[in-house]
Design an enzyme around this catalytic site. Structure first.
Site, short mmCIF file in Angstrom:
data_model
loop_
_atom_site.label_atom_id
_atom_site.label_comp_id
_atom_site.label_asym_id
_atom_site.label_seq_id
_atom_site.Cartn_x
_atom_site.Cartn_y
_atom_site.Cartn_z
N SER A 232 0.83 -1.21 0.00
CA SER A 232 0.00 0.00 0.00
C SER A 232 0.87 1.26 0.00
O SER A 232 1.62 1.52 0.95
CB SER A 232 -0.90 0.00 1.23
OG SER A 232 -1.58 1.25 1.31
N GLY B 215 0.98 -2.25 4.64
CA GLY B 215 1.37 -0.84 4.57
C GLY B 215 2.60 -0.65 5.44
O GLY B 215 3.73 -0.89 5.02
N ASP C 213 -7.13 -6.67 3.35
CA ASP C 213 -6.65 -5.28 3.42
C ASP C 213 -7.02 -4.69 4.77
O ASP C 213 -8.19 -4.70 5.16
CB ASP C 213 -7.31 -4.48 2.29
CG ASP C 213 -6.83 -3.04 2.24
OD1 ASP C 213 -5.82 -2.71 2.89
OD2 ASP C 213 -7.47 -2.24 1.53
N GLY C 214 -6.02 -4.16 5.46
CA GLY C 214 -6.27 -3.51 6.76
C GLY C 214 -5.84 -4.41 7.91
O GLY C 214 -6.18 -5.59 7.93
N GLY C 215 -5.05 -3.84 8.82
CA GLY C 215 -4.63 -4.61 10.00
C GLY C 215 -3.61 -5.69 9.68
O GLY C 215 -3.53 -6.70 10.38
N GLY D 41 -3.13 2.12 10.49
CA GLY D 41 -2.53 2.12 11.82
C GLY D 41 -3.44 1.52 12.89
O GLY D 41 -3.21 1.70 14.07
N GLY E 54 -10.58 3.32 4.85
CA GLY E 54 -10.05 4.68 4.94
C GLY E 54 -9.32 4.98 6.23
O GLY E 54 -9.12 6.15 6.57
N ASP F 246 -4.89 3.45 -2.64
CA ASP F 246 -6.19 3.80 -2.07
C ASP F 246 -6.68 5.11 -2.66
O ASP F 246 -5.92 6.09 -2.74
CB ASP F 246 -6.06 3.94 -0.55
CG ASP F 246 -5.86 2.59 0.13
OD1 ASP F 246 -6.65 1.67 -0.16
OD2 ASP F 246 -4.92 2.45 0.93
N HIS G 102 -7.93 0.92 -5.41
CA HIS G 102 -9.01 0.60 -4.48
C HIS G 102 -9.91 1.82 -4.35
O HIS G 102 -9.58 2.78 -3.65
CB HIS G 102 -8.39 0.20 -3.13
CG HIS G 102 -9.38 -0.18 -2.09
ND1 HIS G 102 -9.03 -0.41 -0.78
CD2 HIS G 102 -10.73 -0.39 -2.15
CE1 HIS G 102 -10.11 -0.73 -0.09
NE2 HIS G 102 -11.16 -0.71 -0.90
O1 LIG Z 1 -6.33 1.14 3.25
C1 LIG Z 1 -5.75 0.46 4.03
C2 LIG Z 1 -6.44 -0.03 5.25
O2 LIG Z 1 -7.79 0.38 5.22
C3 LIG Z 1 -4.36 0.06 3.81
O3 LIG Z 1 -4.11 0.11 2.44
C4 LIG Z 1 -3.44 0.92 4.61
O4 LIG Z 1 -2.34 1.38 3.87
C5 LIG Z 1 -2.97 0.13 5.75
O5 LIG Z 1 -1.96 0.78 6.43
P1 LIG Z 1 -1.26 0.13 7.69
O6 LIG Z 1 -2.20 0.30 8.86
O7 LIG Z 1 -1.03 -1.31 7.37
O8 LIG Z 1 -0.03 0.92 7.80
#
Ligand SMILES: O=C(CO)[C@@H](O)[C@H](O)COP(=O)(O)O
Length: 213
Positions: free
Chosen positions: A6, A193, A171-173, A142, A139, A32, A63
């Site tokens: 990401s 990310g 995606d996410g976490g 962290g 959206g 994103d 996305h």
């Molecule tokens: O859009 C998202 C999560 O919704 C990812 O694409 C973020 O980039 C995740 O970031 P990290 O929390 O993994 O740093």
């Protein structure tokens, strides 16, 4: 385990350098797109995707977390997106929106939010090739994953047997302590990310990720 990295978690003042740092190790990049309406953030437009396209030959997933996905599919395809992933909430006619992506020559992706039943995707068999299962609210970054995601990955794996198949990404976490469990539950890949860009050696972190199953 595959990884589409990401770019939201890259250094905003050195995104080109951060692309180059992982280019030989990532399976693709995840970009994103938010409109400050469907999600509270404002992120990344077609010009940005076109610039990333010039920098890398790896696959680019866009996305779309916007109110009206149909308006944006054309500009992002023109910018060079390989995969365009949309949300049910972003369109009045989800099959038509997914078909618009496929007709434009890209891979249609469907994102499923934490509050949406995974089983609803079975009605869309054949309309998408990638399922993006959200591990957090959209959206945000962290934040920690919703622990229900592991069971939801299992549900999606069971469903795809009868649906002609699709790639399953989360995606996410995406964290060191969650990603192994996602692989074990059957995910094909993740959207890391900070797991990658916060690592002392992003390339080594991606090699570790690729070894998980
Ligand atoms: O859009 C998202 C999560 O919704 C990812 O694409 C973020 O980039 C995740 O970031 P990290 O929390 O993994 O740093």
């Amino acid at each position: 385990m595959k990884a589409f990295v990401s770019l939201w978690s890259a250094d905003p003042l050195d995104i080109g350098g951060d692309i180059d740092r992982v280019a030989g190790h990532a399976d693709g990049f995840h970009i994103d797109v938010t409109d400050g309406h469907l999600t509270p953030q404002l992120l990344f437009g077609p010009d940005f995707v076109a610039a990333v396209r010039k920098r890398t030959e790896l696959a680019i997933e866009v996305h779309l977390m916007v109110t009206n996905a149909d308006v944006w599919i054309g500009p992002f395809l023109e910018a060079g997106a390989d995969i365009v992933t949309v949300h049910r909430r972003s369109t009045r006619d989800l099959p038509a929106t997914l078909a618009r992506v496929a007709d434009g020559g890209a891979t249609p992706g469907l994102a499923v939010e934490t509050h949406e039943p995974v089983g609803d995707v079975s009605a869309l068999a054949g309309a998408f090739d990638r399922l993006l299962l959200m591990g957090t609210e959209i959206g945000v970054k962290g934040v920690e994953v919703d622990p229900l995601v592991y069971g939801r990955i299992g549900e999606a794996v069971a469903l795809r047997e009868g649906m002609g198949g699709f790639d399953l990404f989360v995606d996410g976490g995406i964290r060191q302590h969650t990603v192994g469990l996602m692989a074990a539950a059957g995910a094909d890949g993740v959207i890391p990310g900070s797991l990658v860009y916060g690592a002392p050696d992003p390339a080594a972190r991606l090699s570790w990720l690729h070894g998980l199953r």
